[in-house]
Design an enzyme around this catalytic site. Structure first.
Site, mmCIF file in Angstrom:
data_model
loop_
_atom_site.group_PDB
_atom_site.id
_atom_site.type_symbol
_atom_site.label_atom_id
_atom_site.label_comp_id
_atom_site.label_asym_id
_atom_site.label_seq_id
_atom_site.Cartn_x
_atom_site.Cartn_y
_atom_site.Cartn_z
ATOM 1 C CG LEU A 106 -0.351 5.218 7.265
ATOM 2 C CD1 LEU A 106 -0.177 6.484 8.293
ATOM 3 C CD2 LEU A 106 -0.721 5.519 5.903
ATOM 4 C CG ASP A 115 10.169 9.174 2.555
ATOM 5 O OD1 ASP A 115 9.936 9.736 3.611
ATOM 6 O OD2 ASP A 115 9.853 7.964 2.288
ATOM 7 C CE LYS A 116 5.723 14.384 4.691
ATOM 8 N NZ LYS A 116 4.852 15.236 5.017
ATOM 9 N NE ARG A 156 6.395 5.349 7.452
ATOM 10 C CZ ARG A 156 5.885 5.972 8.544
ATOM 11 N NH1 ARG A 156 6.671 5.861 9.661
ATOM 12 N NH2 ARG A 156 4.688 6.026 8.888
ATOM 13 C CE1 TYR A 200 -5.134 7.651 1.895
ATOM 14 C CE2 TYR A 200 -6.895 6.049 1.785
ATOM 15 C CZ TYR A 200 -5.786 6.386 1.682
ATOM 16 O OH TYR A 200 -4.883 5.452 1.507
ATOM 17 C CB THR A 227 2.704 0.257 5.891
ATOM 18 O OG1 THR A 227 1.615 0.719 6.459
ATOM 19 C CG2 THR A 227 2.637 -0.557 4.297
ATOM 20 C CB ILE A 270 3.341 1.113 -0.062
ATOM 21 C CG1 ILE A 270 2.350 0.097 0.798
ATOM 22 C CG2 ILE A 270 3.152 0.625 -1.567
ATOM 23 C CD1 ILE A 270 0.781 0.572 0.272
ATOM 24 C CB ILE A 310 -0.519 -2.944 2.475
ATOM 25 C CG1 ILE A 310 -1.167 -2.994 1.261
ATOM 26 C CG2 ILE A 310 1.166 -3.344 2.453
ATOM 27 C CD1 ILE A 310 -1.335 -4.195 0.640
HETATM 28 N N1 LIG Z 1 -0.991 0.620 4.030
HETATM 29 C C1 LIG Z 1 -2.190 0.550 3.662
HETATM 30 O O1 LIG Z 1 -2.937 -0.439 4.121
HETATM 31 C C2 LIG Z 1 -2.698 1.415 2.498
HETATM 32 C C3 LIG Z 1 -3.805 1.054 1.848
HETATM 33 C C4 LIG Z 1 -4.152 1.678 0.522
HETATM 34 C C5 LIG Z 1 -3.372 2.726 0.125
HETATM 35 N N2 LIG Z 1 -1.917 3.106 0.915
HETATM 36 C C6 LIG Z 1 -1.319 4.081 -0.036
HETATM 37 O O2 LIG Z 1 -0.096 3.688 0.036
HETATM 38 C C7 LIG Z 1 0.737 4.898 0.039
HETATM 39 C C8 LIG Z 1 2.050 4.368 0.976
HETATM 40 O O3 LIG Z 1 1.383 4.099 2.333
HETATM 41 P P1 LIG Z 1 2.122 3.327 3.487
HETATM 42 O O4 LIG Z 1 0.963 2.422 4.306
HETATM 43 O O5 LIG Z 1 3.303 2.751 2.902
HETATM 44 O O6 LIG Z 1 2.696 4.517 4.192
HETATM 45 P P2 LIG Z 1 3.903 4.948 5.409
HETATM 46 O O7 LIG Z 1 3.506 6.103 6.077
HETATM 47 O O8 LIG Z 1 4.290 3.406 5.914
HETATM 48 O O9 LIG Z 1 5.036 5.281 4.268
HETATM 49 C C9 LIG Z 1 4.774 6.419 3.466
HETATM 50 C C10 LIG Z 1 5.997 6.914 3.156
HETATM 51 O O10 LIG Z 1 6.002 8.134 2.326
HETATM 52 C C11 LIG Z 1 6.614 9.334 2.681
HETATM 53 N N3 LIG Z 1 5.864 10.616 2.414
HETATM 54 C C12 LIG Z 1 4.709 11.105 2.808
HETATM 55 N N4 LIG Z 1 4.557 12.168 2.261
HETATM 56 C C13 LIG Z 1 5.533 12.454 1.211
HETATM 57 C C14 LIG Z 1 5.797 13.467 0.493
HETATM 58 N N5 LIG Z 1 5.012 14.560 0.371
HETATM 59 N N6 LIG Z 1 6.844 13.378 -0.167
HETATM 60 C C15 LIG Z 1 7.627 12.434 -0.155
HETATM 61 N N7 LIG Z 1 7.499 11.387 0.783
HETATM 62 C C16 LIG Z 1 6.497 11.331 1.501
HETATM 63 C C17 LIG Z 1 6.544 9.154 4.236
HETATM 64 O O11 LIG Z 1 7.698 9.827 4.871
HETATM 65 C C18 LIG Z 1 6.962 7.602 4.257
HETATM 66 O O12 LIG Z 1 8.312 7.222 4.282
HETATM 67 C C19 LIG Z 1 -0.011 5.990 0.402
HETATM 68 O O13 LIG Z 1 -0.348 6.711 -0.482
HETATM 69 C C20 LIG Z 1 -1.215 5.359 1.139
HETATM 70 O O14 LIG Z 1 -2.479 6.193 0.973
HETATM 71 C C21 LIG Z 1 -1.845 2.215 1.790
#
Ligand SMILES: NC(=O)c1ccc[n+]([C@@H]2O[C@H](COP(=O)([O-])OP(=O)(O)OC[C@H]3O[C@@H](n4cnc5c(N)ncnc54)[C@H](O)[C@@H]3O)[C@@H](O)[C@H]2O)c1
Length: 220
Positions: free
Chosen positions: A141, A40-41, A19, A104, A139, A21, A137
């Protein structure tokens, strides 16, 4: 739309690809013709933590920093043979900081620093190492974090207005940047690609409520 072929037949491994990014990156590489493997987890991911206990800090470093390091270490022998490349997902806040998010921010700053160090070490093997630092972004999260706030609508509005472009980014846009770094950016290594809608640009009101403000006066 005709399928693109810029990464045809290449193998791409994406972590957290179910899901957000990660899913955007999976889709973009599939559209580029790659074979994509993702993991994923099942249990819910940790939220952006606000408390700074050493235990919580260690847990977050374990996932964000050591997890990234461990997978990369396992992949490197293959990447050296295939002249592949690594793309880490860091965060804008690793470069500019964010209040109430010390673990973080520190974990993501370390991911960016690790990207640069590894880029230097791997250049002799022809392996490029880059990272993408997203800003806001939209998402699942982000949705969950907003829903946990006292005023979710106001939180989403603030998150949207943080970008000069007037919107949040989409996972597909991170996916497109990842495909670009992997397939076309062949002279980029150690790069931190800020994918932020310009959120880091310009001045803003940054003194917090508790700060003693010292405002100069105009001569009369
Ligand atoms: N959304 C934002 O605005 C944003 C901004 C900057 C950075 N990020 C980074 O982008 C990445 C993704 O964020 P997102 O918003 O898509 O989050 P999200 O929670 O929507 O998706 C993250 C996915 O990663 C999986 N996951 C989490 N821990 C895991 C693990 N240990 N092993 C395998 N899978 C795992 C989750 O189950 C989930 O499906 C993260 O590293 C986050 O810090 C996000």
């Amino acid at each position: 739309m005709a399928a693109r072929t810029c990464y045809l037949g290449k193998v791409v491994v994406v972590t957290g690809g179910a899901r957000g990014i990660g899913a955007g990156i999976v889709r973009a590489f599939l559209e580029s013709g790659a074979h994509v493997v993702f993991c994923d987890k099942d249990d819910p991911p940790p939220q952006w933590p606000e408390e700074t206990s050493a235990h919580g800090f260690r847990q977050l470093l374990e996932v964000n920093l050591l997890g990234t390091y461990t997978l990369t270490k396992l992949a490197l022998p293959h990447l050296r043979k295939s002249q592949g490349n690594v793309i880490n997902i860091s965060s804008l806040v690793g470069a500019i900081g964010q209040s109430q998010a010390l673990p973080y921010v520190a974990s993501k700053g370390a991911v960016t620093a690790m990207t640069k160090a590894l880029a230097l070490d791997e250049s002799q093997y022809g392996v490029r190492v880059n990272c993408i630092s997203p800003g806001n972004i939209w998402t699942p999260l982000w949705e969950e974090v907003a829903a946990s706030m006292p005023d979710p609508k106001a939180t989403i509005r603030e998150g949207t207005l943080a970008q000069p472009l007037g919107r949040m980014g989409q996972p597909a846009e991170v996916g497109a940047a990842a495909v670009f770094l992997a397939s076309e950016a062949t002279f980029c290594t150690g790069t931190e690609l800020l994918l932020t809608g310009g959120a880091e640009l310009g001045y803003g009101r940054k003194a917090s409520r508790g700060t003693a403000v010292d405002i100069p006066t105009l001569p009369s």
